[in-house]
Every structure is written in C-alpha cells, then in structure tokens.
Design a protein around this motif. Structure first.
Motif, PDB file in Angstrom:
ATOM      1  N   MET A   1     -61.414  -8.545 -40.969  1.00 24.40           N
ATOM      2  CA  MET A   1     -62.046  -9.412 -41.968  1.00 24.40           C
ATOM      3  C   MET A   1     -63.297  -8.752 -42.547  1.00 24.40           C
ATOM      4  SD  MET A   1     -59.890 -11.742 -42.067  1.00 24.40           S
ATOM      5  CE  MET A   1     -58.500 -12.125 -40.993  1.00 24.40           C
ATOM      6  N   LEU A   2     -64.070  -8.082 -41.693  1.00 26.54           N
ATOM      7  CA  LEU A   2     -65.248  -7.367 -42.171  1.00 26.54           C
ATOM      8  C   LEU A   2     -64.844  -6.236 -43.108  1.00 26.54           C
ATOM      9  CD1 LEU A   2     -68.310  -6.962 -42.070  1.00 26.54           C
ATOM     10  CD2 LEU A   2     -67.974  -5.506 -40.056  1.00 26.54           C
ATOM     11  N   THR A   3     -63.760  -5.559 -42.775  1.00 24.41           N
ATOM     12  CA  THR A   3     -63.245  -4.492 -43.641  1.00 24.41           C
ATOM     13  C   THR A   3     -62.838  -5.052 -44.993  1.00 24.41           C
ATOM     14  OG1 THR A   3     -62.436  -3.264 -41.713  1.00 24.41           O
ATOM     15  CG2 THR A   3     -61.501  -2.687 -43.856  1.00 24.41           C
ATOM     16  N   PHE A   4     -62.138  -6.184 -44.989  1.00 20.54           N
ATOM     17  CA  PHE A   4     -61.765  -6.832 -46.251  1.00 20.54           C
ATOM     18  C   PHE A   4     -63.002  -7.157 -47.091  1.00 20.54           C
ATOM     19  CE2 PHE A   4     -57.627  -8.661 -44.336  1.00 20.54           C
ATOM     20  CZ  PHE A   4     -56.918  -7.563 -44.774  1.00 20.54           C
ATOM     21  N   LEU A   5     -64.020  -7.699 -46.434  1.00 19.52           N
ATOM     22  CA  LEU A   5     -65.239  -8.083 -47.143  1.00 19.52           C
ATOM     23  C   LEU A   5     -65.922  -6.867 -47.769  1.00 19.52           C
ATOM     24  CD1 LEU A   5     -67.300 -10.251 -47.919  1.00 19.52           C
ATOM     25  CD2 LEU A   5     -68.410  -9.874 -45.701  1.00 19.52           C
ATOM     26  N   ILE A   6     -66.041  -5.794 -47.002  1.00 16.32           N
ATOM     27  CA  ILE A   6     -66.705  -4.582 -47.503  1.00 16.32           C
ATOM     28  C   ILE A   6     -65.928  -3.985 -48.672  1.00 16.32           C
ATOM     29  CG2 ILE A   6     -67.324  -2.206 -46.921  1.00 16.32           C
ATOM     30  CD1 ILE A   6     -67.930  -3.209 -44.069  1.00 16.32           C
ATOM     31  N   LEU A   7     -64.622  -3.867 -48.509  1.00 14.24           N
ATOM     32  CA  LEU A   7     -63.803  -3.259 -49.562  1.00 14.24           C
ATOM     33  C   LEU A   7     -63.799  -4.109 -50.825  1.00 14.24           C
ATOM     34  CD1 LEU A   7     -60.741  -1.979 -47.469  1.00 14.24           C
ATOM     35  CD2 LEU A   7     -62.617  -0.632 -48.425  1.00 14.24           C
ATOM     36  N   TRP A   8     -63.680  -5.432 -50.670  1.00 19.40           N
ATOM     37  CA  TRP A   8     -63.658  -6.286 -51.852  1.00 19.40           C
ATOM     38  C   TRP A   8     -65.011  -6.301 -52.553  1.00 19.40           C
ATOM     39  CZ3 TRP A   8     -59.837  -7.925 -54.648  1.00 19.40           C
ATOM     40  CH2 TRP A   8     -60.099  -8.857 -55.662  1.00 19.40           C
ATOM     41  N   THR A   9     -66.072  -6.264 -51.777  1.00 21.23           N
ATOM     42  CA  THR A   9     -67.417  -6.198 -52.379  1.00 21.23           C
ATOM     43  C   THR A   9     -67.574  -4.929 -53.206  1.00 21.23           C
ATOM     44  OG1 THR A   9     -68.374  -7.464 -50.539  1.00 21.23           O
ATOM     45  CG2 THR A   9     -69.898  -6.184 -51.898  1.00 21.23           C
ATOM     46  N   ASN A  10     -67.056  -3.815 -52.695  1.00 18.87           N
ATOM     47  CA  ASN A  10     -67.110  -2.556 -53.446  1.00 18.87           C
ATOM     48  C   ASN A  10     -66.247  -2.608 -54.696  1.00 18.87           C
ATOM     49  OD1 ASN A  10     -68.677  -0.177 -52.051  1.00 18.87           O
ATOM     50  ND2 ASN A  10     -67.753  -1.338 -50.387  1.00 18.87           N
ATOM     51  N   ILE A  11     -65.088  -3.252 -54.597  1.00 16.44           N
ATOM     52  CA  ILE A  11     -64.234  -3.410 -55.782  1.00 16.44           C
ATOM     53  C   ILE A  11     -64.964  -4.191 -56.859  1.00 16.44           C
ATOM     54  CG2 ILE A  11     -62.134  -4.498 -56.656  1.00 16.44           C
ATOM     55  CD1 ILE A  11     -60.841  -3.878 -53.937  1.00 16.44           C
ATOM     56  N   GLU A  12     -65.574  -5.299 -56.466  1.00 18.07           N
ATOM     57  CA  GLU A  12     -66.321  -6.119 -57.421  1.00 18.07           C
ATOM     58  C   GLU A  12     -67.487  -5.345 -58.029  1.00 18.07           C
ATOM     59  OE1 GLU A  12     -66.145  -9.914 -58.004  1.00 18.07           O
ATOM     60  OE2 GLU A  12     -64.093  -9.275 -57.643  1.00 18.07           O
ATOM     61  N   PHE A  13     -68.180  -4.588 -57.193  1.00 19.12           N
ATOM     62  CA  PHE A  13     -69.356  -3.860 -57.660  1.00 19.12           C
ATOM     63  C   PHE A  13     -68.979  -2.767 -58.660  1.00 19.12           C
ATOM     64  CE2 PHE A  13     -72.381  -0.312 -57.189  1.00 19.12           C
ATOM     65  CZ  PHE A  13     -73.545  -0.950 -57.581  1.00 19.12           C
ATOM     66  N   PHE A  14     -67.976  -1.951 -58.306  1.00 21.99           N
ATOM     67  CA  PHE A  14     -67.629  -0.820 -59.162  1.00 21.99           C
ATOM     68  C   PHE A  14     -66.758  -1.207 -60.354  1.00 21.99           C
ATOM     69  CE2 PHE A  14     -68.539   1.520 -55.150  1.00 21.99           C
ATOM     70  CZ  PHE A  14     -69.561   2.312 -55.646  1.00 21.99           C
ATOM     71  N   SER A  15     -66.194  -2.400 -60.336  1.00 28.00           N
ATOM     72  CA  SER A  15     -65.401  -2.841 -61.486  1.00 28.00           C
ATOM     73  C   SER A  15     -66.210  -3.673 -62.470  1.00 28.00           C
ATOM     74  CB  SER A  15     -64.191  -3.651 -61.010  1.00 28.00           C
ATOM     75  OG  SER A  15     -64.603  -4.836 -60.353  1.00 28.00           O
ATOM     76  N   LYS A  16     -67.322  -4.297 -61.986  1.00 32.58           N
ATOM     77  CA  LYS A  16     -68.080  -5.191 -62.866  1.00 32.58           C
ATOM     78  C   LYS A  16     -69.531  -4.773 -63.072  1.00 32.58           C
ATOM     79  CE  LYS A  16     -65.308  -9.260 -61.792  1.00 32.58           C
ATOM     80  NZ  LYS A  16     -65.318 -10.655 -61.282  1.00 32.58           N
ATOM     81  N   GLN A  17     -70.144  -4.221 -62.036  1.00 33.55           N
ATOM     82  CA  GLN A  17     -71.558  -3.875 -62.136  1.00 33.55           C
ATOM     83  C   GLN A  17     -71.767  -2.435 -62.610  1.00 33.55           C
ATOM     84  OE1 GLN A  17     -73.825  -6.256 -61.680  1.00 33.55           O
ATOM     85  NE2 GLN A  17     -72.205  -7.715 -61.180  1.00 33.55           N
ATOM     86  N   MET A  18     -71.218  -1.489 -61.872  1.00 32.62           N
ATOM     87  CA  MET A  18     -71.437  -0.085 -62.205  1.00 32.62           C
ATOM     88  C   MET A  18     -70.374   0.485 -63.140  1.00 32.62           C
ATOM     89  SD  MET A  18     -72.212   3.070 -59.580  1.00 32.62           S
ATOM     90  CE  MET A  18     -73.851   2.460 -59.190  1.00 32.62           C
ATOM     91  N   LYS A  19     -69.215  -0.159 -63.231  1.00 26.97           N
ATOM     92  CA  LYS A  19     -68.118   0.270 -64.110  1.00 26.97           C
ATOM     93  C   LYS A  19     -67.689   1.708 -63.813  1.00 26.97           C
ATOM     94  CE  LYS A  19     -68.206  -3.487 -66.767  1.00 26.97           C
ATOM     95  NZ  LYS A  19     -67.081  -4.428 -66.940  1.00 26.97           N
ATOM     96  N   ASN A  20     -67.229   1.943 -62.613  1.00 26.14           N
ATOM     97  CA  ASN A  20     -66.749   3.268 -62.230  1.00 26.14           C
ATOM     98  C   ASN A  20     -65.263   3.140 -61.887  1.00 26.14           C
ATOM     99  OD1 ASN A  20     -66.096   5.640 -60.634  1.00 26.14           O
ATOM    100  ND2 ASN A  20     -68.302   6.046 -60.558  1.00 26.14           N
ATOM    101  N   VAL A  21     -64.402   3.583 -62.795  1.00 25.06           N
ATOM    102  CA  VAL A  21     -62.952   3.412 -62.637  1.00 25.06           C
ATOM    103  C   VAL A  21     -62.392   4.154 -61.421  1.00 25.06           C
ATOM    104  CG1 VAL A  21     -60.689   3.757 -63.716  1.00 25.06           C
ATOM    105  CG2 VAL A  21     -62.628   2.939 -65.079  1.00 25.06           C
ATOM    106  N   PRO A  22     -62.729   5.449 -61.216  1.00 26.11           N
ATOM    107  CA  PRO A  22     -62.175   6.158 -60.056  1.00 26.11           C
ATOM    108  C   PRO A  22     -62.525   5.484 -58.726  1.00 26.11           C
ATOM    109  CG  PRO A  22     -63.097   7.722 -61.602  1.00 26.11           C
ATOM    110  CD  PRO A  22     -63.502   6.363 -62.072  1.00 26.11           C
ATOM    111  N   LEU A  23     -63.778   5.050 -58.573  1.00 24.67           N
ATOM    112  CA  LEU A  23     -64.165   4.386 -57.326  1.00 24.67           C
ATOM    113  C   LEU A  23     -63.504   3.021 -57.199  1.00 24.67           C
ATOM    114  CD1 LEU A  23     -67.946   5.316 -56.985  1.00 24.67           C
ATOM    115  CD2 LEU A  23     -66.031   6.112 -55.581  1.00 24.67           C
ATOM    116  N   THR A  24     -63.327   2.342 -58.316  1.00 27.58           N
ATOM    117  CA  THR A  24     -62.622   1.055 -58.284  1.00 27.58           C
ATOM    118  C   THR A  24     -61.193   1.242 -57.788  1.00 27.58           C
ATOM    119  OG1 THR A  24     -63.951   0.196 -60.119  1.00 27.58           O
ATOM    120  CG2 THR A  24     -61.875  -0.919 -59.649  1.00 27.58           C
ATOM    121  N   ILE A  25     -60.518   2.239 -58.340  1.00 28.29           N
ATOM    122  CA  ILE A  25     -59.142   2.528 -57.920  1.00 28.29           C
ATOM    123  C   ILE A  25     -59.097   2.902 -56.441  1.00 28.29           C
ATOM    124  CG2 ILE A  25     -57.193   4.107 -58.234  1.00 28.29           C
ATOM    125  CD1 ILE A  25     -57.962   4.276 -61.188  1.00 28.29           C
ATOM    126  N   LEU A  26     -60.070   3.710 -56.009  1.00 33.01           N
ATOM    127  CA  LEU A  26     -60.125   4.129 -54.609  1.00 33.01           C
ATOM    128  C   LEU A  26     -60.225   2.929 -53.674  1.00 33.01           C
ATOM    129  CD1 LEU A  26     -60.440   6.220 -52.330  1.00 33.01           C
ATOM    130  CD2 LEU A  26     -62.902   6.236 -52.822  1.00 33.01           C
TER     131      LEU A  26
END
Length: 225
Positions: A106-131
C-alpha cells in the motif's frame, strides 16, 4: 438405477463446490469490511481524492485475499476440509506477516501514484510519468504472486517480494493469464454485478491458483505451510 445415482452424486458434488466458492467469497467480503464501507460511504469515484485513507482501509484485504488463495489451493488439490476451516486457517496463519506485506504494498502504491500525479500535473515530465505508470502497473501485476507465496510458503517478506517480482518477470504467460483472469472477472461484474459479487473474488483466486500451480509446485522445497 446406478446411472441415476451417479448423476445425482455429480450434481451434489457440483453444488458442494458452488457453496464452497460462495462461502469463501462471503468470508472475504466480511474480512474486507473497511474497504466495503469506504465504497459504500465515499464511493469508488473518490478513491483518488482520498487515496491515503482508502489504502489504510485496503490493509484489510491482503490477509483476506491470502486466505481465499489458500482455500482455493486446497480445493484444487482435493484436500479441502470445508470453506470456513480452510479460510480461517489461511487467514490467521502468519496474519501479522501478511498485514506487514500488505502495508509495504500500500505504501508503494501511494508513493508511485503520488509521483504519477506530480510528474503528470505539476512538473509535466512525460518520461518520468511513463516510468512511474509502468512501475505502478508492475506493482499491481505482482499482487497475485505476492499473496500466493505468502499463503503457501514459510518465507520472509523480503524473500516473498523478491520471488514474486522474479516470477512476474520470468513467467510472462502466467502473469498475462492472471491479468486476463482479472479482466474476465471484472467483465462478469459489469454484466451481472449482483451475481458476480458473490463469486468474483473466489473465482479469480481459483483461476490464479490454477494458472500458477505448475510454477509454484517447483518451489515446494521452500517449505509449504
């Protein structure tokens, strides 16, 4: 006369198996009550909004899902002792270990989803979002192997995680099979939700055990419970 008795025996055996699936599934639903209450009062659409709280509620699922897998394995092996006995054995054996394993996931899910949200909406980094999307998908795909191993073998959590990741990568046919099984169960839920909810978890667990049986049989020397 003998043929009629044989047919009746087959019908009774089938009904017994259906009842086994039903009871195990109902026990899972009872054990996963926090998640059901979240869906009832918050709604599935609010999972993303209240993700940390949802993941806390989801902590009840890993021991329950492990118990279903344990029961389905006994059913497949023909060694079942009854749905309640089998479920309880799979549920309470190494309960804290399965709870800790679920907490890590569950912690892994939280960390990964937080990074998805951050790099897709805040920083706008497509490669990291895909990763991070790929890592999140892998964390979901590895789930059946995690709890199959936890329900079947006496292993430390780090060994379970490592072995589950290796099986997910090195046995792509089994991995695709479990994903397809989940898709089929979800499709059945969309078609007939009222009926599917009574059998969907136990049916999915049975398919997972069946698909992975040959692979996991090679790990018997790891110490079956």
């Amino acid at each position: 006369m003998l043929s009629e008795l044989f047919n009746i025996e087959k019908v009774l055996g089938f009904c017994e198996k259906v009842c086994y699936f039903l009871v195990v599934n109902l026990l899972f639903l009872i054990s996963s009550l926090p998640v059901l209450l979240f869906f009832l009062f918050m709604g599935i659409s609010h999972v993303r909004e209240y993700l940390p709280f949802f993941l806390i509620c989801a902590m009840s699922v890993p021991p329950a899902f492990s118990a279903v897998l344990y029961a389905m394995r006994r059913l497949l092996d023909g060694t079942e002792r009854g749905p309640v006995k089998d479920y309880w054995k799979g549920y309470h054996t190494d309960f804290l270990q399965k709870l800790c394993l679920g907490g890590v996931q569950m912690l892994t899910f939280l960390i990964l989803w937080t990074n998805i949200e951050f790099f897709s909406k805040q920083m706008k980094n497509v490669p990291l979002t895909i990763l991070f999307v790929l890592l999140f998908a892998f964390a979901v795909a590895v789930t059946p192997n995690l709890y199959l191993l936890a329900s079947r073998y006496e292993m430390k959590n780090q060994d379970i995680i490592r072995t589950a990741c290796l099986l997910t990568v090195t046995r792509p046919i089994c991995t695709l099979g479990t994903i397809a099984a989940l898709g089929a169960v979800l499709a059945a839920f969309e078609i007939a939700a009222g009926t599917a909810v009574l059998f969907m978890v136990s049916t999915y667990a049975f398919l997972v055990v069946f698909i992975s049986k040959k692979v996991l049989d090679t790990l018997e020397e790891g110490g079956e419970k």
